[in-house]
Enzyme design. Sequence first.
Site, PDB file in Angstrom:
ATOM      1  N   GLY A 103       0.826  -1.206   0.000  1.00 19.03           N
ATOM      2  CA  GLY A 103       0.000   0.000   0.000  1.00 19.03           C
ATOM      3  C   GLY A 103       0.859   1.253   0.000  1.00 19.03           C
ATOM      4  O   GLY A 103       2.099   1.191   0.040  1.00 19.03           O
TER       5      GLY A 103
ATOM      6  N   LEU B 107       1.212   3.660   2.355  1.00 22.39           N
ATOM      7  CA  LEU B 107       1.977   3.850   3.589  1.00 22.39           C
ATOM      8  C   LEU B 107       2.993   2.732   3.788  1.00 22.39           C
ATOM      9  O   LEU B 107       4.139   2.986   4.185  1.00 22.39           O
ATOM     10  CB  LEU B 107       1.034   3.942   4.793  1.00 22.39           C
ATOM     11  CG  LEU B 107       1.716   4.150   6.146  1.00 22.39           C
ATOM     12  CD1 LEU B 107       2.603   5.390   6.159  1.00 22.39           C
ATOM     13  CD2 LEU B 107       0.673   4.210   7.269  1.00 22.39           C
TER      14      LEU B 107
ATOM     15  N   THR C  48     -10.004   0.069   1.663  1.00 26.20           N
ATOM     16  CA  THR C  48     -10.111   1.524   1.482  1.00 26.20           C
ATOM     17  C   THR C  48     -10.966   1.946   0.290  1.00 26.20           C
ATOM     18  O   THR C  48     -11.024   3.129  -0.038  1.00 26.20           O
ATOM     19  CB  THR C  48      -8.710   2.147   1.321  1.00 26.20           C
ATOM     20  OG1 THR C  48      -8.045   1.508   0.220  1.00 26.20           O
ATOM     21  CG2 THR C  48      -7.875   1.986   2.583  1.00 26.20           C
TER      22      THR C  48
ATOM     23  N   TYR D  52     -17.460   2.469   5.097  1.00 23.76           N
ATOM     24  CA  TYR D  52     -16.017   2.488   5.339  1.00 23.76           C
ATOM     25  C   TYR D  52     -15.701   3.119   6.691  1.00 23.76           C
ATOM     26  O   TYR D  52     -14.975   2.539   7.510  1.00 23.76           O
ATOM     27  CB  TYR D  52     -15.324   3.247   4.204  1.00 23.76           C
ATOM     28  CG  TYR D  52     -13.878   3.604   4.494  1.00 23.76           C
ATOM     29  CD1 TYR D  52     -12.886   2.626   4.550  1.00 23.76           C
ATOM     30  CD2 TYR D  52     -13.497   4.932   4.737  1.00 23.76           C
ATOM     31  CE1 TYR D  52     -11.562   2.948   4.833  1.00 23.76           C
ATOM     32  CE2 TYR D  52     -12.186   5.260   5.003  1.00 23.76           C
ATOM     33  CZ  TYR D  52     -11.220   4.274   5.057  1.00 23.76           C
ATOM     34  OH  TYR D  52      -9.923   4.602   5.334  1.00 23.76           O
TER      35      TYR D  52
ATOM     36  N   TRP E 185      -7.014  11.872   3.340  1.00 26.40           N
ATOM     37  CA  TRP E 185      -6.647  12.222   1.960  1.00 26.40           C
ATOM     38  C   TRP E 185      -5.219  11.783   1.613  1.00 26.40           C
ATOM     39  O   TRP E 185      -4.406  12.573   1.143  1.00 26.40           O
ATOM     40  CB  TRP E 185      -6.784  13.719   1.736  1.00 26.40           C
ATOM     41  CG  TRP E 185      -8.114  14.344   2.015  1.00 26.40           C
ATOM     42  CD1 TRP E 185      -9.154  13.797   2.715  1.00 26.40           C
ATOM     43  CD2 TRP E 185      -8.542  15.650   1.611  1.00 26.40           C
ATOM     44  NE1 TRP E 185     -10.207  14.688   2.779  1.00 26.40           N
ATOM     45  CE2 TRP E 185      -9.857  15.834   2.099  1.00 26.40           C
ATOM     46  CE3 TRP E 185      -7.939  16.677   0.900  1.00 26.40           C
ATOM     47  CZ2 TRP E 185     -10.578  17.010   1.889  1.00 26.40           C
ATOM     48  CZ3 TRP E 185      -8.657  17.848   0.692  1.00 26.40           C
ATOM     49  CH2 TRP E 185      -9.963  18.008   1.168  1.00 26.40           C
TER      50      TRP E 185
END
Length: 282
Positions: free
Chosen positions: A10, A12, A63, A126, A151
């Site tokens: 991902g 991060l 997500t 979510y 964001w």
Amino acid sequence: MKILITGANGQLGSELSDVFKDRTGYELFFLDRKQLPLEQTNLIQDILGMYQPDLIIHSAAYTAVDRAESEPILADQVNHLASEEIAQYCRLHDVKLIAISTDYVFDGNSANPLNEDAAVAPINTYGETKLQGELAIQKWAPHYIIIRTSWVYSTYGANFVKTMIRLMGERDEISVIADQIGSPTYAHDLAQAILSILESDKWENGIYNYSNEGQISWYDFAIAIRDIKGLHCKINAISTEQYPTPARRPKYSLLDKSKIKTTFSVDVPNWKDSLQKMMYKL
């Protein structure tokens, strides 16, 4: 210290890999969705037990905000029940946990920056599944830090910045929502913040906010991307009502970062500085 990081591929997870690259004293295990299938909650504790980490950074999540409306069970398995399994593992083995959450736990009706004690009231599936994950972590994990962010974008993965660059390159004119207010987060900055927490020699359980400094709309964000990139696409400001989506979005979710800055001496760059750095890297 043995650190296990979920969500290896991902935004991060990829930035954490970069940030830890030159650090010594850490034994790192990056697990992707094949190595740790979060929807298979019955397997999670056994898989974690194979690595015996001292600390888990749980950055993996479901997500797809709009798709979650039609896949609520899967979203709940990944965001809530998997987080509960991870937190229970941490309790059984006295492991520290840093978990990533979202501004979507809020309803968007505030007019002031939201601190960690602000009332939560998710308005989409979510956000609700992420909130349930937070509550499970607080219930089970003995040593937890939950970081709410917003964001998120990066040179890795799919995100708003990359989408805007592509669309502006393909079209003469686009429309972007101007009445949803918050602040973007460069995932590299968030990864640095997590490292700062680990190297602060301080651990204080709780929820913390992290996004870049500043207050903007998605429209403002798009304008900045266009100008930095030197593109000539016309951008029209539209309202949320003019762009209906399956999942509702909070109209205002600006996060107050005072707590993380004070507690861990974390640096929080301005959103525009970080955007320029990311786009230069890109």
